[in-house]
Design a protein around this motif. Structure first.
Motif, mmCIF file in Angstrom:
data_model
loop_
_atom_site.group_PDB
_atom_site.id
_atom_site.type_symbol
_atom_site.label_atom_id
_atom_site.label_comp_id
_atom_site.label_asym_id
_atom_site.label_seq_id
_atom_site.Cartn_x
_atom_site.Cartn_y
_atom_site.Cartn_z
ATOM 1 N N TYR A 1 11.656 7.978 -9.325
ATOM 2 C CA TYR A 1 10.566 8.600 -9.036
ATOM 3 C C TYR A 1 9.456 8.070 -9.957
ATOM 4 O O TYR A 1 9.403 8.094 -11.077
ATOM 5 C CB TYR A 1 10.580 10.189 -9.269
ATOM 6 N N ASN A 2 8.514 7.772 -9.199
ATOM 7 C CA ASN A 2 7.058 7.279 -10.045
ATOM 8 C C ASN A 2 6.070 7.593 -8.860
ATOM 9 O O ASN A 2 5.782 6.829 -7.940
ATOM 10 C CB ASN A 2 7.089 5.661 -10.494
ATOM 11 N N GLU A 3 5.289 8.424 -9.232
ATOM 12 C CA GLU A 3 4.400 8.923 -7.987
ATOM 13 C C GLU A 3 3.608 7.818 -7.773
ATOM 14 O O GLU A 3 3.157 7.713 -6.523
ATOM 15 C CB GLU A 3 3.496 10.248 -8.547
ATOM 16 N N ASP A 4 2.956 7.123 -8.746
ATOM 17 C CA ASP A 4 1.861 6.043 -8.284
ATOM 18 C C ASP A 4 2.447 5.177 -7.344
ATOM 19 O O ASP A 4 2.098 4.263 -6.488
ATOM 20 C CB ASP A 4 1.293 5.319 -9.560
ATOM 21 N N GLU A 5 3.758 4.715 -7.688
ATOM 22 C CA GLU A 5 4.384 3.496 -7.091
ATOM 23 C C GLU A 5 4.851 3.873 -5.707
ATOM 24 O O GLU A 5 4.813 3.356 -4.778
ATOM 25 C CB GLU A 5 5.707 2.818 -7.941
ATOM 26 N N ILE A 6 5.341 5.303 -5.410
ATOM 27 C CA ILE A 6 5.696 5.980 -4.283
ATOM 28 C C ILE A 6 4.582 5.915 -3.223
ATOM 29 O O ILE A 6 4.594 5.636 -2.039
ATOM 30 C CB ILE A 6 6.343 7.394 -4.573
ATOM 31 N N ARG A 7 3.313 6.041 -3.853
ATOM 32 C CA ARG A 7 2.221 5.973 -2.926
ATOM 33 C C ARG A 7 2.206 4.935 -2.306
ATOM 34 O O ARG A 7 1.363 4.905 -1.129
ATOM 35 C CB ARG A 7 0.713 6.427 -3.897
ATOM 36 N N ARG A 8 2.559 3.481 -2.859
ATOM 37 C CA ARG A 8 2.381 2.491 -1.964
ATOM 38 C C ARG A 8 3.102 2.461 -0.510
ATOM 39 O O ARG A 8 2.479 1.723 0.178
ATOM 40 C CB ARG A 8 3.158 1.383 -2.780
ATOM 41 N N PHE A 9 3.840 3.633 -0.356
ATOM 42 C CA PHE A 9 4.768 3.576 0.966
ATOM 43 C C PHE A 9 3.812 4.160 1.849
ATOM 44 O O PHE A 9 4.032 4.183 2.983
ATOM 45 C CB PHE A 9 6.145 4.149 0.603
ATOM 46 N N LEU A 10 2.764 4.984 1.346
ATOM 47 C CA LEU A 10 1.830 5.745 2.673
ATOM 48 C C LEU A 10 1.083 4.496 3.120
ATOM 49 O O LEU A 10 0.591 3.607 2.704
ATOM 50 C CB LEU A 10 1.026 6.687 1.610
ATOM 51 N N PRO A 11 0.569 4.733 4.487
ATOM 52 C CA PRO A 11 -0.113 4.025 5.006
ATOM 53 C C PRO A 11 -1.459 3.698 4.358
ATOM 54 O O PRO A 11 -2.045 4.773 3.963
ATOM 55 C CB PRO A 11 -0.216 4.300 6.682
ATOM 56 N N ARG A 12 -2.218 2.446 4.377
ATOM 57 C CA ARG A 12 -3.321 2.443 3.894
ATOM 58 C C ARG A 12 -4.411 3.632 4.514
ATOM 59 O O ARG A 12 -5.320 3.803 3.809
ATOM 60 C CB ARG A 12 -3.697 0.868 4.248
ATOM 61 N N LYS A 13 -4.303 3.790 5.565
ATOM 62 C CA LYS A 13 -5.225 4.744 6.129
ATOM 63 C C LYS A 13 -5.395 5.993 5.401
ATOM 64 O O LYS A 13 -6.287 6.593 4.920
ATOM 65 C CB LYS A 13 -5.310 5.037 7.483
ATOM 66 N N ILE A 14 -4.091 6.511 5.056
ATOM 67 C CA ILE A 14 -3.964 7.877 4.349
ATOM 68 C C ILE A 14 -4.359 7.843 2.965
ATOM 69 O O ILE A 14 -5.032 8.628 2.199
ATOM 70 C CB ILE A 14 -2.490 8.076 4.508
ATOM 71 N N ARG A 15 -4.080 6.597 2.382
ATOM 72 C CA ARG A 15 -4.248 6.317 0.853
ATOM 73 C C ARG A 15 -6.013 6.427 0.995
ATOM 74 O O ARG A 15 -6.718 6.943 -0.090
ATOM 75 C CB ARG A 15 -3.888 5.034 0.447
ATOM 76 N N LYS A 16 -6.691 5.661 1.684
ATOM 77 C CA LYS A 16 -8.102 5.476 1.753
ATOM 78 C C LYS A 16 -8.667 7.142 1.952
ATOM 79 O O LYS A 16 -9.836 7.436 1.115
ATOM 80 C CB LYS A 16 -8.793 4.696 2.912
ATOM 81 N N MET A 17 -8.180 7.794 2.881
ATOM 82 C CA MET A 17 -8.619 9.149 3.036
ATOM 83 C C MET A 17 -8.285 10.070 1.637
ATOM 84 O O MET A 17 -9.278 10.668 1.229
ATOM 85 C CB MET A 17 -7.762 9.953 4.204
ATOM 86 N N GLU A 18 -7.293 9.913 1.034
ATOM 87 C CA GLU A 18 -7.007 10.516 -0.271
ATOM 88 C C GLU A 18 -7.971 10.131 -1.241
ATOM 89 O O GLU A 18 -8.395 11.071 -1.987
ATOM 90 C CB GLU A 18 -5.592 10.298 -0.563
ATOM 91 N N LEU A 19 -8.134 8.903 -1.271
ATOM 92 C CA LEU A 19 -9.341 8.356 -2.192
ATOM 93 C C LEU A 19 -10.545 8.692 -2.163
ATOM 94 O O LEU A 19 -11.405 9.527 -2.892
ATOM 95 C CB LEU A 19 -9.214 6.797 -2.331
ATOM 96 N N ALA A 20 -10.921 8.894 -0.907
ATOM 97 C CA ALA A 20 -12.209 9.507 -0.513
ATOM 98 C C ALA A 20 -12.373 10.833 -0.910
ATOM 99 O O ALA A 20 -13.493 11.420 -1.380
ATOM 100 C CB ALA A 20 -12.510 9.245 0.985
ATOM 101 N N GLU A 21 -11.203 11.612 -0.638
ATOM 102 C CA GLU A 21 -11.240 13.216 -1.044
ATOM 103 C C GLU A 21 -11.379 13.566 -2.334
ATOM 104 O O GLU A 21 -12.061 14.243 -2.864
ATOM 105 C CB GLU A 21 -10.028 13.710 -0.342
ATOM 106 N N ALA A 22 -10.523 12.585 -3.028
ATOM 107 C CA ALA A 22 -10.769 12.462 -4.564
ATOM 108 C C ALA A 22 -12.049 12.266 -5.193
ATOM 109 O O ALA A 22 -12.551 13.075 -6.221
ATOM 110 C CB ALA A 22 -9.577 11.765 -5.266
ATOM 111 N N GLN A 23 -12.831 11.233 -4.707
ATOM 112 C CA GLN A 23 -13.962 10.775 -5.104
ATOM 113 C C GLN A 23 -15.097 12.135 -4.722
ATOM 114 O O GLN A 23 -15.990 12.311 -5.615
ATOM 115 C CB GLN A 23 -14.377 9.630 -4.541
#
Length: 86
Positions: free
Chosen positions: A58-80
């Motif tokens: 378990y490494n949260e940052d590395e596991i996030r690589r498995f999320l589709p890019r679209k989801i990661r972009k949405m989460e980044l936009a939300e965090a920003q």
């Protein structure tokens, strides 16, 4: 798919490993496969695999690589957006 072979997927801190009376480095692969089927607690978890990557443990940052890019972009936009509100 691991850098160090089966060593990377074995949980050396597990109770199953502590009780093991066998040197895993001495086992032929077919015996190791059987041992892992009999004692799944020997495996580090989670093991996540896709067509290009493998993540062991378990490494949260590395596991996030498995999320589709679209989801990661949405989460980044939300965090920003949330950061801008502070």
């Amino acid at each position: 798919m691991t850098v160090h072979g089966t060593e990377d997927i074995i949980s050396k801190r597990s109770k199953a490993y502590a009780q093991l009376k066998t040197d895993l480095d001495e086992l032929p692969m077919n015996k190791l496969y059987q041992l892992l089927q009999d004692e799944p607690g020997l495996l580090r978890r989670p093991i996540i695999i896709d067509d290009r990557r493998m993540q062991v443990g378990y490494n949260e940052d590395e596991i996030r690589r498995f999320l589709p890019r679209k989801i990661r972009k949405m989460e980044l936009a939300e965090a920003q957006r949330k950061a801008d509100m502070i």
